[in-house]
Design an enzyme around this catalytic site. Structure first.
Site, PDB file in Angstrom:
ATOM      1  NE  ARG A  70      -2.429  -1.311   3.484  1.00  0.00           N
ATOM      2  CZ  ARG A  70      -1.856  -0.642   4.454  1.00  0.00           C
ATOM      3  NH1 ARG A  70      -1.824   0.695   4.418  1.00  0.00           N
ATOM      4  NH2 ARG A  70      -1.322  -1.261   5.483  1.00  0.00           N
ATOM      5  CE1 TYR A 198       0.305  -5.961  -1.716  1.00  0.00           C
ATOM      6  CE2 TYR A 198      -0.811  -4.007  -0.901  1.00  0.00           C
ATOM      7  CZ  TYR A 198      -0.271  -5.263  -0.684  1.00  0.00           C
ATOM      8  OH  TYR A 198      -0.328  -5.810   0.570  1.00  0.00           O
ATOM      9  CE  LYS A 207      -6.828  -4.058   4.593  1.00  0.00           C
ATOM     10  NZ  LYS A 207      -5.848  -4.179   5.630  1.00  0.00           N
ATOM     11  CG  HIS A 227      -7.215  -3.048  10.012  1.00  0.00           C
ATOM     12  ND1 HIS A 227      -5.905  -2.659  10.207  1.00  0.00           N
ATOM     13  CD2 HIS A 227      -7.169  -4.011   9.065  1.00  0.00           C
ATOM     14  CE1 HIS A 227      -5.112  -3.349   9.411  1.00  0.00           C
ATOM     15  NE2 HIS A 227      -5.850  -4.186   8.718  1.00  0.00           N
ATOM     16  CB  SER A 249      -0.988  -4.178   7.686  1.00  0.00           C
ATOM     17  OG  SER A 249      -2.136  -3.435   7.379  1.00  0.00           O
ATOM     18  CB  CYS A 251       0.656  -6.780  13.857  1.00  0.00           C
ATOM     19  SG  CYS A 251       1.679  -5.329  13.569  1.00  0.00           S
ATOM     20  CG  ASP A 278      -7.501  -7.284   6.789  1.00  0.00           C
ATOM     21  OD1 ASP A 278      -6.672  -6.890   7.625  1.00  0.00           O
ATOM     22  OD2 ASP A 278      -7.676  -6.731   5.694  1.00  0.00           O
ATOM     23  NE  ARG A 367      -0.006  -8.741   2.217  1.00  0.00           N
ATOM     24  CZ  ARG A 367      -0.622  -8.280   3.309  1.00  0.00           C
ATOM     25  NH1 ARG A 367      -1.747  -8.842   3.712  1.00  0.00           N
ATOM     26  NH2 ARG A 367      -0.113  -7.304   4.006  1.00  0.00           N
TER      27      ARG A 367
HETATM   28  O1  SAT Z   1      -3.720  -3.376   2.339  1.00  0.00           O
HETATM   29  S1  SAT Z   1      -3.795  -4.803   2.126  1.00  0.00           S
HETATM   30  O2  SAT Z   1      -5.143  -5.229   2.268  1.00  0.00           O
HETATM   31  O3  SAT Z   1      -3.296  -5.126   0.800  1.00  0.00           O
HETATM   32  C1  SAT Z   1      -2.869  -5.600   3.278  1.00  0.00           C
HETATM   33  C2  SAT Z   1      -2.814  -4.867   4.556  1.00  0.00           C
HETATM   34  O4  SAT Z   1      -2.016  -3.950   4.658  1.00  0.00           O
HETATM   35  O5  SAT Z   1      -3.565  -5.186   5.507  1.00  0.00           O
HETATM   36 MN    MN Z   2      -5.208  -5.451   6.998  1.00  0.00          MN
END
Ligand code: SAT
Ligand code: MN
Length: 593
Positions: A70, A198, A207, A227, A249, A251, A278, A367
């Site tokens: 990102r 991406y 997101k 989140h 993210s 973690c 997520d 990923r």
């Molecule tokens: O932003 S993504 O969904 O690609 C991955 C993340 O940072 O949680």
């Molecule tokens: Mn995330």
């Protein structure tokens, strides 16, 4: 024809006029369509087939090396007034933002197929779910959206019923980072993203919609878009508590969501159920509790670090039908990443022969994209229209020092402060320096679609008569010793902490009140068989009063950054905590377990 389908057709026609694609394909979400997309990408080289014996129907995508994460500095929230986006967002005037990206979208799809993807975030019949349509010129995005959302004909039917949808326009453009923008128009319920393929920049349901736009909608409509992972913990009596946990993210959200009980916990009959890893949408139910759905249908997880010791459920999930992005390959064409096993890869994430001197074989933000239904711990409850009731909310970040393993907030207002004050070291999920400590309120710093001050007020507003709110906790799996080694074993052992959390919810676990919140009473957390060592036991379960006093000063200046908009109750809470710390002898709560 319904007005929402009219509006959709008009929008699609307008976009086609601007972007000038060679053809338009309306996606129905069928298996045949997915096959056709994959076959096309195998032909163009966008996908590479993996070993069909070990990894059936699984593929590797290598992204442009300048497009692997990102881009927070190129992500904008475009509200008419700058103050509504807040200091937590980059802001651009909506008219200026439209003009800027529309110039880039002009002719951007020439020679390409424009895909129209109707999708639903959440179970298709859920009142909590919301729909959107993404227009993209990337078949990789379509294939990923098929895994990550309920995509196609059913979503289109729901859009017709709902009468509204979020509009997301995406083009990979020429991948020039100077012409890359991720623009959000919350008032218009729309997104325009160009110049990146991406995940978080391009899979607009994730997101962009499910957090930035949805958080804005949620504020207006009285719910929360967060989140957070959602996990069910079933104790030996068969009682299940659902926990929603916000970590930044990379973690460990995916690992916690898929935890497998080991040792005594497995023997005693504990079970852990995955709902989501997520994103969590929560809304108050008639019973006053918060009910949550996972708006996603798949996992877009970080591959490096995923192994048999850390997350065996993820490995089982990845056994087939998976899209990998930026992982390495073994000599027999199997996906590989650091932390998987001790094989030596043949080719790195950029397709070069593997050479240690070039750095990690897999990109640190490599990923996997895979359907949630392939996860052994995925529960039917994740498909329930009304969602699951949340017993506890957990906040946490990467804090190598100061922050104990777990503590409980005194009440909702204190819990909101604990979430607002969250800090964490940055990770490879976003471009920029890694390992820099920053405030990341509720792990939403990159994802809240409006001013954090208003977001904190919104959180506080849930505490009203009749509400039966979850208890709020803070955890820290990332405490390090003087040698830089993690003190807490983490992964499956985190169930020990979840046990204390659910016993606190039930009112059966003892705690000790401290100025930062309630810590486990001595012996409250089962550490049997862990051999933590004395120093770790002390550090993980103590409050360093002086260190926390300094932390509170830093939190105060962070909150100051939101000016007058900051809710008074949050400032009062911070001052109450600071005063309690000032009136306490240093390390008064140091304790052996
Ligand atoms: O932003 S993504 O969904 O690609 C991955 C993340 O940072 O949680
Ligand atoms: Mn995330």
């Amino acid at each position: 024809m319904s007005s929402s389908l009219d509006a959709l057709n008009q929008w699609v026609a307008g976009v086609a006029t601007l972007t000038k694609p060679e053809r338009i394909q309306w996606c129905d979400g069928s298996d045949a369509e997915y096959r056709q997309l994959v076959d096309g990408m195998l032909t163009t080289g966008d996908l590479i087939a993996l070993n069909p014996t070990t990894h059936p129907r699984s593929y590797l995508h290598r992204s442009n090396p300048s497009d692997v994460a990102r881009v927070e500095h190129l992500t904008f929230v475009c509200t008419p007034r700058e103050a509504d986006a807040g200091p937590n967002n980059h802001w651009m005037d909506p008219a200026q933002a439209h003009a800027k990206v529309d110039a880039l979208f002009d002719g951007a799809m020439q020679g390409r197929t424009m895909y129209v993807i109707p999708y639903c975030m959440g179970p298709i019949d859920s009142p909590i779910a919301r729909c959107g349509v993404e227009i993209t010129d990337s078949p990789y995005v379509v294939a990923n959206m098929r895994i990550m959302t309920r995509m196609g004909a059913a979503a289109l039917a729901r859009i017709e019923r709902d009468g509204s949808f979020v509009r997301g326009l995406h083009s990979t453009g020429d991948l020039d980072p100077d012409k890359r923008f991720i623009m959000h128009f919350p008032e218009e319920l729309s997104i325009k993203s160009i110049g990146s393929g991406y995940g978080g920049n391009a899979l607009l349901g994730k997101k962009c919609h499910a957090l930035r736009i949805a958080s804005h909608q949620a504020r207006r409509e009285g719910w929360l878009a967060e989140h957070m992972l959602i996990v069910g913990v079933e104790d030996p009596r068969g009682e299940t508590h659902y926990i929603a946990a916000a970590f930044p993210s990379a973690c460990g959200k995916t690992n916690l969501a898929m935890l497998i009980p080991t040792g005594g916990y497995a023997k005693d009959g504990w079970k852990v159920w995955t709902v989501g890893d997520d994103i969590c949408w929560m809304t108050p139910g008639d019973d006053g509790r918060l009910w949550a759905i996972n708006p996603e249908a798949g996992f877009f997880g970080v591959a490096p670090g995923t192994g048999a010791n850390t997350n065996p459920n993820a490995l089982a999930t990845l056994a087939h039908d998976t899209i990998y992005t930026n992982v390495a390959l073994t000599s027999d064409n199997q996906p590989w990443w650091e932390g998987l096993d001790d094989r030596v890869p043949a080719v790195d994430w950029q397709g070069r022969p593997y050479d240690k001197a070039n750095g990690p074989a897999a990109h640190p933000n490599a990923r996997f994209t895979v359907s949630a239904r392939q996860c052994p711990s995925y529960t039917d409850k994740a498909e329930a229209a009304h969602g699951v009731p949340i017993s506890a909310i957990v906040f946490g970040g990467r804090r190598p020092s100061l922050v104990p393993l777990v503590f409980e907030a005194r009440d909702w207002t204190h819990g909101v402060l604990v979430g607002a004050a969250m800090g964490s070291e940055t990770t490879a999920a976003a471009t920029g320096a890694v390992g820099v400590m920053r405030r990341d309120s509720m792990a939403m710093k990159p994802f809240c679609g409006y001013n954090f001050a208003d977001y904190f007020s919104h959180w506080l507003s849930f505490d009203k008569p009749g509400a039966k709110l979850p208890k709020i906790f803070h955890v820290n799996w990332f405490r390090k010793d003087t040698d830089g080694k993690f003190m807490w074993p983490g992964y499956g052992e985190n169930l020990r902490v979840l046990e204390w959390i659910i016993r606190r919810v039930e009112g059966t676990a003892r705690g000790i009140d401290t100025p930062i919140g309630t810590l486990p009473a001595p012996g409250g957390i089962n550490v049997e068989g862990l051999a933590l060592g004395q120093a770790a036991e002390r550090a993980l379960f103590e409050v360093d009063t002086e260190g926390w006093a300094t932390e509170m000063t830093d939190i105060a200046s962070y909150l100051d950054g939101f000016g007058d908009r900051l809710p008074r109750a949050l400032r009062d809470e911070q001052q109450r905590m600071a005063a309690a710390l000032a009136n306490t002898a240093p390390r008064a709560w140091a304790q052996a377990v």
